[in-house]
Design an enzyme around this catalytic site. Structure first.
Site, PDB file in Angstrom:
ATOM      1  N   GLU A 132       0.828  -1.209   0.000  1.00  0.00           N
ATOM      2  CA  GLU A 132       0.000   0.000   0.000  1.00  0.00           C
ATOM      3  C   GLU A 132       0.865   1.263   0.000  1.00  0.00           C
ATOM      4  O   GLU A 132       0.532   2.250  -0.669  1.00  0.00           O
ATOM      5  CB  GLU A 132      -0.946  -0.007   1.206  1.00  0.00           C
ATOM      6  CG  GLU A 132      -1.945  -1.153   1.212  1.00  0.00           C
ATOM      7  CD  GLU A 132      -2.744  -1.257  -0.075  1.00  0.00           C
ATOM      8  OE1 GLU A 132      -2.967  -0.219  -0.733  1.00  0.00           O
ATOM      9  OE2 GLU A 132      -3.137  -2.376  -0.439  1.00  0.00           O
ATOM     10  N   GLU A 202      -1.061  -2.673 -10.085  1.00  0.00           N
ATOM     11  CA  GLU A 202      -0.925  -3.642  -8.998  1.00  0.00           C
ATOM     12  C   GLU A 202       0.404  -4.383  -9.077  1.00  0.00           C
ATOM     13  O   GLU A 202       1.051  -4.631  -8.053  1.00  0.00           O
ATOM     14  CB  GLU A 202      -2.096  -4.633  -9.021  1.00  0.00           C
ATOM     15  CG  GLU A 202      -3.426  -4.033  -8.607  1.00  0.00           C
ATOM     16  CD  GLU A 202      -3.384  -3.420  -7.220  1.00  0.00           C
ATOM     17  OE1 GLU A 202      -2.758  -3.996  -6.310  1.00  0.00           O
ATOM     18  OE2 GLU A 202      -3.973  -2.340  -7.039  1.00  0.00           O
TER      19      GLU A 202
END
Length: 288
Positions: A132, A202
């Site tokens: 993150e 991602e």
């Protein structure tokens, strides 16, 4: 610069789709109104979408007193990544997941569910939060925030078209079949725009997380655990606000089979395989 270009492309594409739907609802006046709304919403997204997403997911801010271990973990990783300390949030959901939001590293927030803290070891949790923080460092979080806001707006416009129809440029009612097609196709188009950027994003964050944590294997194991536990544990806040699903480390609404082709996230098994390859061969920044 590359991430700025991605943001610009995403905002332009979704804005264009928003205007097209507006045109089908109200002709030229509808297009003009949609354009003005899109400009306003993009401005709003830039400044306030992080607050909206945190509210949609019922995230509660914590500090070193209310969640000392989790807060310390995020602080340690932030320092290692060379980032300002983000705001830290917990979500009272059993579904394991996490996400980052905010318009830039100086205004970032990271959030995790209670469920992900329960099922992961400290090493695995480090991998997840490093992922993150990689989004924060790459400035990917603005892309997610804008996409979530605009996709929700397009879905709302499309639903309006289905139930109330619209008018063409001469003020005549639209064909109800055309309105139905808009209601069906516009949200799909918005999802495809998100998907085209989100998958690569991602993979980049997985690699960046491996650099920050120096432990790609831990992130690989965490992704496997989250994937397996999430199958039977609904993420209620995301089900109520599906436009936020693409911000999560794993999309909690993704199904298998053909539906995987339209997912904003790469297949979990592919992400795990890449991370394990990185761990085995030391092919990641920060490897010894």
């Amino acid at each position: 610069m590359f991430n700025f270009a991605k943001t610009a492309v995403l905002m332009a594409a979704i804005t264009a789709l928003f205007i097209v739907v507006g045109g089908m609802l109200g002709g030229e006046q509808g297009m003009l109104m949609a354009l003005l709304m899109a400009v306003g919403m993009n401005f709003f997204s830039y400044w306030f979408s992080d607050t909206m997403v945190l509210k949609m997911t019922n995230a509660q801010q914590v500090d070193e007193r209310s969640a000392p271990q989790f807060y310390a973990l995020v602080r340690e990783l932030s320092e290692k990544a060379g980032l300002p300390m983000p705001k830290v949030f917990l979500i009272d959901e059993d579904a394991p997941n996490a996400f980052a939001t905010g318009r830039n590293p100086d205004n970032a927030s990271v959030a995790a569910t209670i469920g992900v803290l329960k099922i992961l070891s400290n090493r695995e949790l480090r991998g997840v939060m490093a992922h993150e923080l990689a989004h924060v460092r790459h400035r990917d979080i603005l892309i997610s925030a804008v996409a979530a806001t605009m996709a929700g707006a397009i879905s709302a416009l499309a639903n309006f078209a289905m139930f109330f129809g619209g008018r063409d440029s001469e003020g005549r009612p639209n064909n109800p079949i055309a309105s139905l097609m808009v209601a069906i196709l516009a949200p799909i188009a918005a999802s495809l725009i998100q998907m085209s950027i989100s998958r690569a994003r991602e993979y980049e964050a997985d690699r960046g997380g491996a650099e920050i944590s120096s432990d790609p294997e831990a992130l690989a194991h965490a992704l496997e655990k989250i994937h397996n536990y999430a199958q039977g544990t609904p993420f209620q806040a995301v089900e109520q606000h599906p436009e936020t699903a693409q911000m999560m480390i794993l999309n909690p609404l993704t199904a298998g089979g053909l539906a995987q082709l339209f997912s904003t996230h790469p297949p979990t098994e592919e992400r795990v395989a890449r991370l394990m390859h990185m761990a085995k061969n030391g092919e990641y920044p920060g490897a010894n």
